[in-house]
Design a protein around this motif. Structure first.
Motif, PDB file in Angstrom:
ATOM      1  N   GLN A 195     -54.336  60.523  79.708  1.00 46.45           N
ATOM      2  CA  GLN A 195     -54.195  61.830  80.350  1.00 46.45           C
ATOM      3  C   GLN A 195     -54.886  61.839  81.715  1.00 46.45           C
ATOM      4  OE1 GLN A 195     -55.304  65.160  77.934  1.00 46.45           O
ATOM      5  NE2 GLN A 195     -53.604  64.871  76.512  1.00 46.45           N
ATOM      6  N   LEU A 196     -56.014  61.147  81.797  1.00 45.34           N
ATOM      7  CA  LEU A 196     -56.734  61.068  83.074  1.00 45.34           C
ATOM      8  C   LEU A 196     -55.870  60.368  84.114  1.00 45.34           C
ATOM      9  CD1 LEU A 196     -60.479  60.147  83.438  1.00 45.34           C
ATOM     10  CD2 LEU A 196     -58.783  59.114  84.937  1.00 45.34           C
ATOM     11  N   ALA A 197     -55.239  59.249  83.719  1.00 45.16           N
ATOM     12  CA  ALA A 197     -54.372  58.513  84.639  1.00 45.16           C
ATOM     13  C   ALA A 197     -53.206  59.375  85.095  1.00 45.16           C
ATOM     14  CB  ALA A 197     -53.862  57.234  83.972  1.00 45.16           C
ATOM     15  N   ALA A 198     -52.636  60.130  84.162  1.00 40.26           N
ATOM     16  CA  ALA A 198     -51.516  61.002  84.504  1.00 40.26           C
ATOM     17  C   ALA A 198     -51.954  62.106  85.460  1.00 40.26           C
ATOM     18  CB  ALA A 198     -50.923  61.610  83.233  1.00 40.26           C
ATOM     19  N   TYR A 199     -53.153  62.618  85.247  1.00 46.68           N
ATOM     20  CA  TYR A 199     -53.659  63.684  86.113  1.00 46.68           C
ATOM     21  C   TYR A 199     -53.916  63.176  87.528  1.00 46.68           C
ATOM     22  CZ  TYR A 199     -56.610  67.483  87.830  1.00 46.68           C
ATOM     23  OH  TYR A 199     -57.142  68.514  88.584  1.00 46.68           O
ATOM     24  N   VAL A 200     -54.480  61.971  87.636  1.00 48.48           N
ATOM     25  CA  VAL A 200     -54.708  61.383  88.959  1.00 48.48           C
ATOM     26  C   VAL A 200     -53.378  61.143  89.669  1.00 48.48           C
ATOM     27  CG1 VAL A 200     -55.621  59.390  90.221  1.00 48.48           C
ATOM     28  CG2 VAL A 200     -56.905  60.335  88.308  1.00 48.48           C
TER      29      VAL A 200
ATOM     30  N   LEU B 224     -62.925  65.630  87.338  1.00 48.45           N
ATOM     31  CA  LEU B 224     -62.409  65.050  86.105  1.00 48.45           C
ATOM     32  C   LEU B 224     -63.335  65.318  84.925  1.00 48.45           C
ATOM     33  CD1 LEU B 224     -61.142  61.618  87.490  1.00 48.45           C
ATOM     34  CD2 LEU B 224     -59.741  63.556  86.768  1.00 48.45           C
ATOM     35  N   ALA B 225     -64.650  65.226  85.158  1.00 46.47           N
ATOM     36  CA  ALA B 225     -65.603  65.482  84.081  1.00 46.47           C
ATOM     37  C   ALA B 225     -65.453  66.902  83.557  1.00 46.47           C
ATOM     38  CB  ALA B 225     -67.030  65.236  84.581  1.00 46.47           C
ATOM     39  N   GLU B 226     -65.289  67.859  84.461  1.00 42.52           N
ATOM     40  CA  GLU B 226     -65.135  69.253  84.055  1.00 42.52           C
ATOM     41  C   GLU B 226     -63.807  69.469  83.335  1.00 42.52           C
ATOM     42  OE1 GLU B 226     -65.075  73.735  86.046  1.00 42.52           O
ATOM     43  OE2 GLU B 226     -65.570  71.982  87.268  1.00 42.52           O
ATOM     44  N   ARG B 227     -62.756  68.879  83.839  1.00 38.44           N
ATOM     45  CA  ARG B 227     -61.429  69.093  83.254  1.00 38.44           C
ATOM     46  C   ARG B 227     -61.333  68.515  81.846  1.00 38.44           C
ATOM     47  NH1 ARG B 227     -56.293  70.417  84.513  1.00 38.44           N
ATOM     48  NH2 ARG B 227     -54.624  69.338  83.367  1.00 38.44           N
ATOM     49  N   PHE B 228     -61.928  67.325  81.637  1.00 37.81           N
ATOM     50  CA  PHE B 228     -61.776  66.653  80.353  1.00 37.81           C
ATOM     51  C   PHE B 228     -62.979  66.835  79.433  1.00 37.81           C
ATOM     52  CE2 PHE B 228     -58.719  64.573  83.082  1.00 37.81           C
ATOM     53  CZ  PHE B 228     -57.594  64.517  82.264  1.00 37.81           C
TER      54      PHE B 228
ATOM     55  N   ARG C  36     -66.703  55.247  83.997  1.00 41.65           N
ATOM     56  CA  ARG C  36     -66.289  54.070  83.226  1.00 41.65           C
ATOM     57  C   ARG C  36     -64.766  54.044  83.051  1.00 41.65           C
ATOM     58  NH1 ARG C  36     -71.115  55.153  80.289  1.00 41.65           N
ATOM     59  NH2 ARG C  36     -69.948  56.386  78.756  1.00 41.65           N
ATOM     60  N   ASP C  37     -64.206  55.216  82.748  1.00 43.20           N
ATOM     61  CA  ASP C  37     -62.747  55.291  82.596  1.00 43.20           C
ATOM     62  C   ASP C  37     -62.040  54.904  83.894  1.00 43.20           C
ATOM     63  OD1 ASP C  37     -63.076  56.103  80.009  1.00 43.20           O
ATOM     64  OD2 ASP C  37     -62.550  58.198  80.353  1.00 43.20           O
ATOM     65  N   LEU C  38     -62.521  55.431  85.015  1.00 40.43           N
ATOM     66  CA  LEU C  38     -61.891  55.131  86.304  1.00 40.43           C
ATOM     67  C   LEU C  38     -62.021  53.659  86.657  1.00 40.43           C
ATOM     68  CD1 LEU C  38     -62.928  58.198  88.503  1.00 40.43           C
ATOM     69  CD2 LEU C  38     -60.729  57.776  87.394  1.00 40.43           C
TER      70      LEU C  38
ATOM     71  N   ILE D 161     -54.014  50.700  87.652  1.00 39.23           N
ATOM     72  CA  ILE D 161     -53.330  51.975  87.455  1.00 39.23           C
ATOM     73  C   ILE D 161     -53.662  52.966  88.563  1.00 39.23           C
ATOM     74  CG2 ILE D 161     -53.139  53.957  85.875  1.00 39.23           C
ATOM     75  CD1 ILE D 161     -53.595  51.936  83.581  1.00 39.23           C
ATOM     76  N   LEU D 162     -54.849  52.848  89.157  1.00 35.78           N
ATOM     77  CA  LEU D 162     -55.258  53.717  90.254  1.00 35.78           C
ATOM     78  C   LEU D 162     -56.212  52.954  91.147  1.00 35.78           C
ATOM     79  CD1 LEU D 162     -58.329  54.444  89.228  1.00 35.78           C
ATOM     80  CD2 LEU D 162     -57.189  56.231  87.936  1.00 35.78           C
ATOM     81  N   VAL D 163     -56.672  53.586  92.212  1.00 35.13           N
ATOM     82  CA  VAL D 163     -57.616  52.964  93.145  1.00 35.13           C
ATOM     83  C   VAL D 163     -58.890  53.786  93.172  1.00 35.13           C
ATOM     84  CG1 VAL D 163     -58.044  52.310  95.541  1.00 35.13           C
ATOM     85  CG2 VAL D 163     -55.778  51.985  94.553  1.00 35.13           C
ATOM     86  N   ARG D 164     -60.007  53.120  92.918  1.00 32.21           N
ATOM     87  CA  ARG D 164     -61.297  53.802  92.951  1.00 32.21           C
ATOM     88  C   ARG D 164     -61.716  54.078  94.388  1.00 32.21           C
ATOM     89  NH1 ARG D 164     -64.860  56.165  91.182  1.00 32.21           N
ATOM     90  NH2 ARG D 164     -66.463  55.104  90.006  1.00 32.21           N
ATOM     91  N   THR D 165     -62.309  55.219  94.625  1.00 32.71           N
ATOM     92  CA  THR D 165     -62.901  55.555  95.910  1.00 32.71           C
ATOM     93  C   THR D 165     -64.329  56.004  95.663  1.00 32.71           C
ATOM     94  OG1 THR D 165     -62.263  57.886  95.824  1.00 32.71           O
ATOM     95  CG2 THR D 165     -60.681  56.339  96.787  1.00 32.71           C
TER      96      THR D 165
END
Length: 272
Positions: A19-24, A35-39, A48-50, A58-62
């Motif tokens: 769900q986090l990946a889909a949200y990003v 993200l912490a507040e949403r989930f 850790r998830d990111l 799946i995504l790019v960390r910033t």
């Protein structure tokens, strides 16, 4: 009270990460706090998830969050947005690229945030002559490193804060002066085995081509998110460069093409 399937999954690692990946992907760019507040999990858990999702491609960390792959693929983004993408990788590339610069030499630096990281990494150098179309470079260069700074004239692309025009200067008489450099440090938008080095803007590509033609040595700077892609305008074929400086080894097909073209790949892991 029954709990919905989505709500139950949110608190399971696999379901939460999906769900986090889909949200990003939907949002484009997010912060760790958001993200912490949403989930409903801790900031450390989100980090850790990111990190895991970034490792899986799946995504790019910033710094402070993440961006979707589709956001990264939009090449014409404003400088302030690009500064936050692949930030650590760009710093590593800039530090490594600085090792190719010799004291007392003349270098050309094109527009972009990776070359900006290079400029900041020149603090141990002395007596450099720098010519650039990157309007952010003069203020980023350590004052102790530079003898002279020249900025190529022309129209300014507000999106990238770089000038677009000829790689030349004129004498007081109006005659064009011939200029050259010991090393051109060129940041590009994409690197591919078949397309070489490419960028999204035709005028910028022409300017980069001219910088390359006026250099005794050429170093291309590109983080690994640029591999295997082709953008609108070709800067040059692979063999026009002496070095490709990046954060991690290219995939096998690109690595083989670079080797066949005589390009030395430099990565932080390969250097002492």
């Amino acid at each position: 009270m029954s709990v919905g399937r989505d709500e139950r999954q949110r608190h399971l690692p696999a379901g939460r990460k999906a769900q986090l990946a889909a949200y990003v992907a939907e949002s484009g760019q997010v912060t760790v706090g958001e993200l912490a507040e949403r989930f409903g999990v801790s900031i450390d858990t989100v980090r850790r998830d990111l990190d895991q999702l970034a490792a899986e491609g799946i995504l790019v960390r910033t710094y402070g969050g993440a961006v979707s792959l589709s956001t990264v693929s939009r090449t014409d983004r404003a400088v302030d947005q690009r500064l936050a993408v692949q930030e650590q990788e760009k710093e590593k590339i800039g530090t490594l690229a600085a090792t190719l610069v010799k004291d007392g030499s003349t270098i050309m630096i094109n527009g972009g945030t990776t070359t900006l990281a290079l400029a900041r990494s020149l603090g141990q150098h002395r007596d450099l002559t720098v010519a650039t179309n990157n309007l952010l470079v003069p203020s980023a260069l350590p004052p102790t490193a530079v003898r002279d700074i020249y900025v190529f004239g022309g129209a300014v692309r507000a999106l990238t804060l770089a000038t677009i025009g000829p790689v030349s200067f004129r004498a007081n008489t109006g005659a064009e002066l011939d200029v050259s450099c010991d090393l051109a440090l060129i940041g590009v938008g994409a690197v591919a085995a078949d397309a070489g080095y490419t960028t999204s803007n035709l005028a910028e590509a022409a300017m980069m081509q001219e910088m390359i033609s006026r250099a005794a040595r050429v170093a291309i700077l590109a983080d690994s998110s640029k591999f295997g892609r082709r953008l609108f305008a070709q800067v040059s074929e692979l063999g026009a460069a002496d070095y490709l400086i990046t954060d991690t080894a290219p995939p096998a097909d690109l690595r083989a093409a670079l080797k066949a073209s005589g390009v030395e790949v430099l990565t932080p892991a390969a250097r002492p």
